[in-house]
Design an enzyme around this catalytic site. Structure first.
Site, PDB file in Angstrom:
ATOM      1  N   SER A  15       0.848  -1.190   0.000  1.00  0.00           N
ATOM      2  CA  SER A  15       0.000   0.000   0.000  1.00  0.00           C
ATOM      3  C   SER A  15       0.887   1.246   0.000  1.00  0.00           C
ATOM      4  O   SER A  15       1.724   1.390  -0.891  1.00  0.00           O
ATOM      5  CB  SER A  15      -0.955  -0.059   1.193  1.00  0.00           C
ATOM      6  OG  SER A  15      -1.906   0.966   1.126  1.00  0.00           O
TER       7      SER A  15
ATOM      8  N   HIS B  53      -2.921  -0.996  -3.242  1.00  0.00           N
ATOM      9  CA  HIS B  53      -4.078  -0.126  -3.020  1.00  0.00           C
ATOM     10  C   HIS B  53      -3.934   1.109  -3.906  1.00  0.00           C
ATOM     11  O   HIS B  53      -3.018   1.899  -3.723  1.00  0.00           O
ATOM     12  CB  HIS B  53      -4.148   0.309  -1.545  1.00  0.00           C
ATOM     13  CG  HIS B  53      -4.451  -0.829  -0.629  1.00  0.00           C
ATOM     14  ND1 HIS B  53      -4.110  -0.815   0.704  1.00  0.00           N
ATOM     15  CD2 HIS B  53      -5.063  -2.018  -0.840  1.00  0.00           C
ATOM     16  CE1 HIS B  53      -4.515  -1.952   1.277  1.00  0.00           C
ATOM     17  NE2 HIS B  53      -5.090  -2.697   0.351  1.00  0.00           N
TER      18      HIS B  53
ATOM     19  N   ASP C 104      -4.578  -4.453   6.000  1.00  0.00           N
ATOM     20  CA  ASP C 104      -4.929  -5.394   4.938  1.00  0.00           C
ATOM     21  C   ASP C 104      -3.751  -6.339   4.699  1.00  0.00           C
ATOM     22  O   ASP C 104      -2.600  -5.926   4.753  1.00  0.00           O
ATOM     23  CB  ASP C 104      -5.260  -4.607   3.660  1.00  0.00           C
ATOM     24  CG  ASP C 104      -5.876  -5.494   2.573  1.00  0.00           C
ATOM     25  OD1 ASP C 104      -6.311  -6.618   2.895  1.00  0.00           O
ATOM     26  OD2 ASP C 104      -5.911  -5.049   1.416  1.00  0.00           O
TER      27      ASP C 104
END
Lengths: 190, 279
Positions: A14, A41, A134
């Site tokens: 991310s 992401h 995540d």
């Protein structure tokens, strides 16, 4: 896991992903034998530039996934913005518009859990830099299926939350620098 | 470790049996859906409905018809937005509409309309382009709840800023706020938008052609099917389209892997808008 057992690599990243992937992906040599499937992401309403960017940097083919695309060896696949990416049992790539997980679509957990289901112990999962949690659940699923868990060292990460959460969920994960991760991948698929 | 592998295999058997039960008892056929997503959704359903296993869920589903809509809710839910991928709607407006103008009457099919976001987007676009009055829209789905909510045309107000931005970026010629009124945290779309819409229960997997269409828009529905179901649905689209009719798919969907690829040509490749080849 010895090098003969690995069939695929999944990577989740991310915040700070671009720099981290720029160490790992361009280091994959021509003829690298494993597919590398990546969730980063990215904002939902923009075209992602990741594919073009890494096509220019990498020695292996780089593609943005289309639904039901077969997984080909030695190729880097990026999840498209605003879709979840899953691995089907027949080892094709499937997309979904299901709701975001941990505010993320694509979600690293969704990719990792489906990949663990399909590849079992023949899977390498890697969590890189990121500012949310995540991937922790997904990496745990990989470990539970007998796969190999690798995590970027939080100390060297642009954002340490994601690798820290992954390590907390998977105490057996191997923690290493980006350079060591790149070297490790070469060992498995070089 | 062996234990884990064994448990997962049982789970796969249970899921297959559950889908078989759903088909035998209620004629909803999810047996050839893309399994990775189905599994994820069913796990969610199992956990949230409080069942210990898929087998327990199956028993309840077989004996209690009230369970059906709840399971279908998990199996068919998808999250869309109005004018999702504004460039798609811009392409419809600028490239497809000029062709559609040449027809005295039009039929448009929104296949797998879910909550109606795509339907309302197209109706508004057609109204802006002066085509609404000569168009009959079919909005179909297998989920009755989804159809009801599409027919109601009510959306949470916090989604409206995104819808509005998308509409503007699609080349919208009016203000989205012209079409709804807001109350109690919801917006309700104008019922005149539904004047020319037929809402209907229809399955892309088991039902047949029902009209000849000039445009079919089916975005992010086929991703839930495996290849065999995708081919079935695409064959249905092929047979439903008039000569030179248009088919719009989702941004990451492709005809490339289908046996029907040859029946279509790229019309606007980057937007996944295809045109039926003349027979």
């Amino acid at each position: 896991m010895n090098s003969r057992q690995a069939e695929a690599v999944v990577i989740g990243a991310s915040a700070g992903a671009l720099e981290a992937l720029s160490v790992i992906l361009p280091a994959l040599p021509v003829g690298f034998s494993l597919p590398v499937i990546v969730v980063v992401h990215v904002p939902p309403n923009k075209r992602s530039m990741l594919t073009e960017l890494f096509q220019a940097k990498c020695q292996v083919p780089v593609r943005e996934v289309e639904d039901k695309e077969p997984i080909s060896a030695g190729t880097v696949f990026f999840a498209p913005p605003d879709y979840h990416l899953l691995i089907e049992v027949d080892k094709s790539l499937a997309l979904s518009s299901d709701e975001a997980v941990l505010f993320s679509r694509p979600s690293i957990d969704v990719l990792f859990e489906s990949a663990a289901d399909t590849y079992g112990s023949a899977l390498i999962g890697i969590i890189l830099t990121g500012a949310n949690q995540d991937g922790a659940r997904g990496l745990k699923a990989i470990v539970e299926a007998g796969g190999l868990a690798l995590v970027q060292s939080p100390a060297g990460a642009f954002a340490s939350t994601m690798p820290e959460a992954a390590i907390a969920a998977c105490p057996s994960a191997q923690v290493m620098s980006l350079d060591a991760l790149a070297a490790c991948l070469k060992k498995f698929g070089g | 470790m062996k234990e884990t592998v064994a448990i997962e295999k049982i789970e796969d058997i249970e899921i297959r049996l559950l889908l078989e039960a759903l088909y035998s008892r209620y004629h909803y056929d999810f047996r050839n859906y893309a399994m990775a997503s189905i599994k994820r959704r069913l796990k969610q359903g199992r956990d949230q409905l409080g069942f210990a296993s898929f087998s327990a869920l199956q028993e309840s589903l077989l004996h209690d018809a009230a369970m059906l809509p709840r399971i279908l809710g998990y199996l068919t839910v998808q999250v869309s937005e109005m004018f999702r991928d504004p460039t798609y709607f811009r392409a419809i407006r600028e490239k497809v509409v000029p062709h559609l103008r040449t027809y005295p009457s039009l039929k448009v099919w929104v296949a797998g309309c879910s909550g109606g976001e795509e339907l309302y987007s197209l109706v508004i676009l057609f109204r802006e382009e002066g085509l609404e009055e000569r168009t009959l829209f079919y909005a179909t789905d297998i989920n009755q709840d989804a159809l009801r909510s599409a027919e109601a045309g009510v959306f949470a107000i916090d989604r409206v800023p995104l819808f509005t931005e998308n509409h503007r970026n699609s080349g919208g010629k009016s203000s989205l706020s012209d079409y709804y009124h807001a109350a109690y945290g919801k917006v309700s779309f104008d019922k005149t938008l539904r004047r020319n819409v037929v809402f209907s229960d229809h399955s892309l997997v088991t039902d047949a052609v029902f009209a000849e269409m000039q445009l079919i828009s089916c975005r992010n529905v086929l991703i839930y099917f495996d290849r065999s179901f995708q081919d079935r649905a695409l064959g249905l689209f092929k047979d439903s389209l008039s000569r030179s009719g248009f088919l719009g798919l989702g941004a990451k969907e492709s005809l490339r892997f289908s046996q029907h690829a040859g029946a279509f040509k790229d019309f606007i490749r980057e937007e996944k808008i295809y045109q039926r080849r003349g027979a």
